[in-house]
Design a protein around this motif. Structure first.
Motif, PDB file in Angstrom:
ATOM      1  N   MET A 248       0.786  -1.363  -0.239  1.00 18.58           N
ATOM      2  CA  MET A 248       0.200  -0.121  -0.142  1.00 18.58           C
ATOM      3  C   MET A 248       1.116   1.238  -0.083  1.00 18.58           C
ATOM      4  N   TYR A 249       2.425   1.269  -0.698  1.00 17.47           N
ATOM      5  CA  TYR A 249       2.955   2.381  -0.371  1.00 17.47           C
ATOM      6  C   TYR A 249       2.641   3.095  -1.046  1.00 17.47           C
ATOM      7  N   PRO A 250       2.270   3.463  -2.141  1.00 13.25           N
ATOM      8  CA  PRO A 250       1.127   5.173  -2.733  1.00 13.25           C
ATOM      9  C   PRO A 250       0.152   5.309  -1.765  1.00 13.25           C
ATOM     10  N   LEU A 251      -0.340   4.758  -0.972  1.00 17.07           N
ATOM     11  CA  LEU A 251      -0.487   5.337   0.286  1.00 17.07           C
ATOM     12  C   LEU A 251       0.598   5.910   1.462  1.00 17.07           C
ATOM     13  N   ALA A 252       1.058   6.059   1.746  1.00 22.29           N
ATOM     14  CA  ALA A 252       1.843   7.026   2.115  1.00 22.29           C
ATOM     15  C   ALA A 252       2.566   8.096   1.674  1.00 22.29           C
ATOM     16  N   ASN A 253       2.714   8.143   0.085  1.00 23.81           N
ATOM     17  CA  ASN A 253       2.984   9.210  -0.540  1.00 23.81           C
ATOM     18  C   ASN A 253       1.980  10.219  -0.419  1.00 23.81           C
ATOM     19  N   GLY A 254       0.254   9.827  -0.994  1.00 23.69           N
ATOM     20  CA  GLY A 254      -0.133  10.283  -0.599  1.00 23.69           C
ATOM     21  C   GLY A 254      -0.644  11.468   0.925  1.00 23.69           C
ATOM     22  N   ASN A 255       0.176  10.885   2.248  1.00 24.73           N
ATOM     23  CA  ASN A 255       0.607  11.443   3.526  1.00 24.73           C
ATOM     24  C   ASN A 255       0.626  13.167   3.068  1.00 24.73           C
ATOM     25  N   SER A 256       1.371  12.450   1.774  1.00 20.83           N
ATOM     26  CA  SER A 256       2.358  14.413   1.691  1.00 20.83           C
ATOM     27  C   SER A 256       1.481  15.272   1.056  1.00 20.83           C
ATOM     28  N   ALA A 257       0.452  15.233   0.813  1.00 21.30           N
ATOM     29  CA  ALA A 257      -0.879  16.118   0.445  1.00 21.30           C
ATOM     30  C   ALA A 257      -1.533  16.610   1.203  1.00 21.30           C
ATOM     31  N   SER A 258      -1.392  16.357   2.765  1.00 22.27           N
ATOM     32  CA  SER A 258      -1.073  16.933   3.861  1.00 22.27           C
ATOM     33  C   SER A 258      -0.623  17.512   3.876  1.00 22.27           C
ATOM     34  N   GLU A 259       0.272  16.974   4.229  1.00 23.54           N
ATOM     35  CA  GLU A 259       1.741  18.278   4.870  1.00 23.54           C
ATOM     36  C   GLU A 259       2.305  19.306   3.089  1.00 23.54           C
ATOM     37  N   ARG A 260       1.452  18.898   2.604  1.00 24.01           N
ATOM     38  CA  ARG A 260       1.620  20.769   1.638  1.00 24.01           C
ATOM     39  C   ARG A 260       1.254  21.408   2.047  1.00 24.01           C
ATOM     40  N   VAL A 261      -0.206  21.068   2.467  1.00 27.81           N
ATOM     41  CA  VAL A 261      -1.193  22.175   3.197  1.00 27.81           C
ATOM     42  C   VAL A 261      -0.245  22.786   4.569  1.00 27.81           C
ATOM     43  N   GLN A 262      -0.055  22.052   5.773  1.00 32.45           N
ATOM     44  CA  GLN A 262       0.413  22.942   6.880  1.00 32.45           C
ATOM     45  C   GLN A 262       1.738  23.934   5.897  1.00 32.45           C
ATOM     46  N   MET A 263       1.939  22.543   5.896  1.00 31.63           N
ATOM     47  CA  MET A 263       4.136  23.680   4.943  1.00 31.63           C
ATOM     48  C   MET A 263       3.742  24.885   4.883  1.00 31.63           C
ATOM     49  N   GLU A 264       2.242  25.184   3.875  1.00 35.10           N
ATOM     50  CA  GLU A 264       1.972  26.098   2.795  1.00 35.10           C
ATOM     51  C   GLU A 264       1.233  27.202   4.035  1.00 35.10           C
ATOM     52  N   LYS A 265       0.926  26.722   5.358  1.00 29.77           N
ATOM     53  CA  LYS A 265       0.859  27.930   6.285  1.00 29.77           C
ATOM     54  C   LYS A 265       2.204  28.000   7.307  1.00 29.77           C
ATOM     55  N   TYR A 266       2.819  27.312   7.414  1.00 31.07           N
ATOM     56  CA  TYR A 266       3.915  27.531   7.884  1.00 31.07           C
ATOM     57  C   TYR A 266       4.901  29.120   7.517  1.00 31.07           C
ATOM     58  N   LEU A 267       4.751  28.416   5.564  1.00 35.38           N
ATOM     59  CA  LEU A 267       5.103  29.740   4.995  1.00 35.38           C
ATOM     60  C   LEU A 267       4.734  31.233   4.998  1.00 35.38           C
ATOM     61  N   VAL A 268       3.393  30.990   5.001  1.00 35.79           N
ATOM     62  CA  VAL A 268       3.398  32.209   5.145  1.00 35.79           C
ATOM     63  C   VAL A 268       3.376  33.138   6.414  1.00 35.79           C
ATOM     64  N   GLU A 269       3.274  31.983   7.725  1.00 30.43           N
ATOM     65  CA  GLU A 269       3.267  32.887   9.113  1.00 30.43           C
ATOM     66  C   GLU A 269       4.821  33.611   9.141  1.00 30.43           C
ATOM     67  N   MET A 270       5.820  32.994   8.377  1.00 27.49           N
ATOM     68  CA  MET A 270       6.785  32.990   7.898  1.00 27.49           C
ATOM     69  C   MET A 270       7.349  34.295   7.544  1.00 27.49           C
ATOM     70  N   ASP A 271       6.237  34.722   6.545  1.00 25.95           N
ATOM     71  CA  ASP A 271       6.176  36.300   5.584  1.00 25.95           C
ATOM     72  C   ASP A 271       5.657  37.192   6.787  1.00 25.95           C
ATOM     73  N   HIS A 272       4.929  36.899   7.724  1.00 30.91           N
ATOM     74  CA  HIS A 272       3.991  37.314   8.340  1.00 30.91           C
ATOM     75  C   HIS A 272       5.032  38.097   9.405  1.00 30.91           C
ATOM     76  N   MET A 273       6.019  37.358  10.123  1.00 20.93           N
ATOM     77  CA  MET A 273       7.020  37.398  11.591  1.00 20.93           C
ATOM     78  C   MET A 273       7.877  38.472  12.578  1.00 20.93           C
ATOM     79  N   VAL A 274       7.200  39.584  11.491  1.00 21.25           N
ATOM     80  CA  VAL A 274       8.217  40.908  12.123  1.00 21.25           C
ATOM     81  C   VAL A 274       7.355  41.396  13.143  1.00 21.25           C
ATOM     82  N   GLN A 275       8.254  41.601  13.618  1.00 25.85           N
ATOM     83  CA  GLN A 275       7.833  41.810  15.405  1.00 25.85           C
ATOM     84  C   GLN A 275       8.083  43.542  15.265  1.00 25.85           C
ATOM     85  N   VAL A 276       7.316  44.375  16.871  1.00 26.18           N
ATOM     86  CA  VAL A 276       7.203  45.746  17.170  1.00 26.18           C
ATOM     87  C   VAL A 276       8.910  46.376  17.006  1.00 26.18           C
TER      88      VAL A 276
END
Length: 375
Positions: A248-276
């Protein structure tokens, strides 16, 4: 009894199928999953029929004896190797010294907003050094070096870490000395990351601690972060590790799809991390990229699922690195614009480690990206 033997053989094939497929594909490069799996299953059915209807009695009797012994041995070996790790984990939690426990109330009282410059520590997992990219990928990362230099960063070409494994490197980094190595129990590493010396020191100096990206495992919980599953060094869960080698190893690769969503969220956070500016803020940003899975091409587009873990095609890693580099530049531009009187450290934990048929000398894996900025 025959059914028991056949069931055991099938389980062995099921959970080790990916390794068998790799062997077959080395002999028949044109073969693919949808060719090989049906053939393997058909051959097993033919074997099962022969074993139940035609196999000589001595063969059946020997199989009935050997197969249970083999599987029992595997179970015993796994239990024996797992027990010491479990005991160590319990002992570390029970025997951890009191001085390592941080009194959050005291730290909050000591952490008052001052007028010290903010500090940004940006860590990018498996970002290769300039030397490794040029020597092994034929890619001159000159534009990024020029960008950093133009923004008054000091770029180091000689920086290295002692061990190309993220958990070990970052545990030592956050404690400002070599407190763990490859022989240190995982539980002890986790404890040292929960309240590392760096956070305690900065809080005592009046700094507040902020996390951007995947920092929960680095001792900076996120409000929206759920309890994470235990993962391997490569970041795989136990479920994924089982699936990776199975039919069933193709299903293991499928887990990366949700990881992309999470990664995109982290990258957006990085773009807005500037402090006062000048508010004594320490911001740690950790992004597990350009580390595999290779989810982005150089323009941020999707990568085919078949390429998510393929090191053999060099463009997979290089494309993701190029995309991450553009986001690093955007983050730096934001900091320079809104918080120029700050300290910024951009680094990786180790270089590209490779996989599949791609490997690098340990010296190259130890080389890292390192650039520092201060007024």
């Amino acid at each position: 009894r025959k059914a028991g033997v056949l069931s055991a053989i099938f389980l062995f094939l099921f959970y080790n199928y990916a390794s068998l497929e790799n062997v077959i594909r080395k002999i028949l490069p044109f073969a693919r999953y949808w060719h090989i799996l049906p053939t393997v299953l058909l051959l097993f059915v033919v074997f099962a029929w022969w074993f139940t209807a035609k196999a000589p009695k001595p063969v059946v009797e020997i199989s009935q004896m050997l197969v249970p012994i083999l599987f029992s041995g595997l179970v015993v070996i796994n239990i024996i190797t797992a027990i010491p790790g479990g005991i160590q984990k319990m002992n570390v939690r029970a025997d951890s010294p009191d001085e390592l426990q941080t009194d959050e109330a005291v730290l909050k009282e000591e952490s008052s907003t001052g007028n010290q410059p903010n500090i940004y520590l940006l860590i990018f997992d498996e970002y290769a050094s300039f030397h490794q990219l040029e020597e092994y990928y034929g890619y001159d990362n000159k534009d990024f070096r020029d960008f950093l230099t133009e923004h008054n960063f000091v770029v180091s070409d000689e920086s290295r870490n002692e061990y190309p494994v993220t958990n070990i490197v970052l545990t030592n980094m956050l404690n400002l000395e070599y407190v763990v190595d490859s022989g240190t129990p995982v539980a002890e590493q986790e404890m040292l990351r929960e309240t590392p010396y760096l956070y305690t020191f900065l809080k005592e100096k009046g700094y507040s601690i902020n996390g951007v990206g995947d920092t929960t495992w680095l001792g900076i919980p996120k409000e929206d972060s759920a309890e994470k599953e235990t993962t391997s060094i490569e970041g795989y869960t136990l479920e994924t590790l089982f699936l990776q080698k199975s039919m069933m190893y193709p299903l293991a690769n499928g887990n990366s799809a949700s990881e992309r969503v999470q990664m995109e969220k982290y990258l957006v956070e990085m773009d807005h991390m500037v402090q006062v500016p000048n508010t004594s803020q320490f911001t740690l940003s950790y992004v597990k990229s350009p580390h595999q899975p290779f989810l982005f091409d150089e323009h941020g587009g999707n990568v085919s699922a078949s390429e998510w873990h393929n090191w053999d095609r060099l463009e997979n890693y290089l494309g993701q690195l190029k995309y991450i580099t553009t986001l690093i530049e955007d983050a730096v531009d934001n900091i320079m614009k809104d918080d120029p009187n700050s300290v910024v450290i951009i680094c990786s934990d180790h270089g590209a480690r490779g996989g599949g048929n791609v490997d690098f000398p340990i010296e190259e894996k130890a080389r890292i990206l390192m650039a520092c900025y201060t007024q």
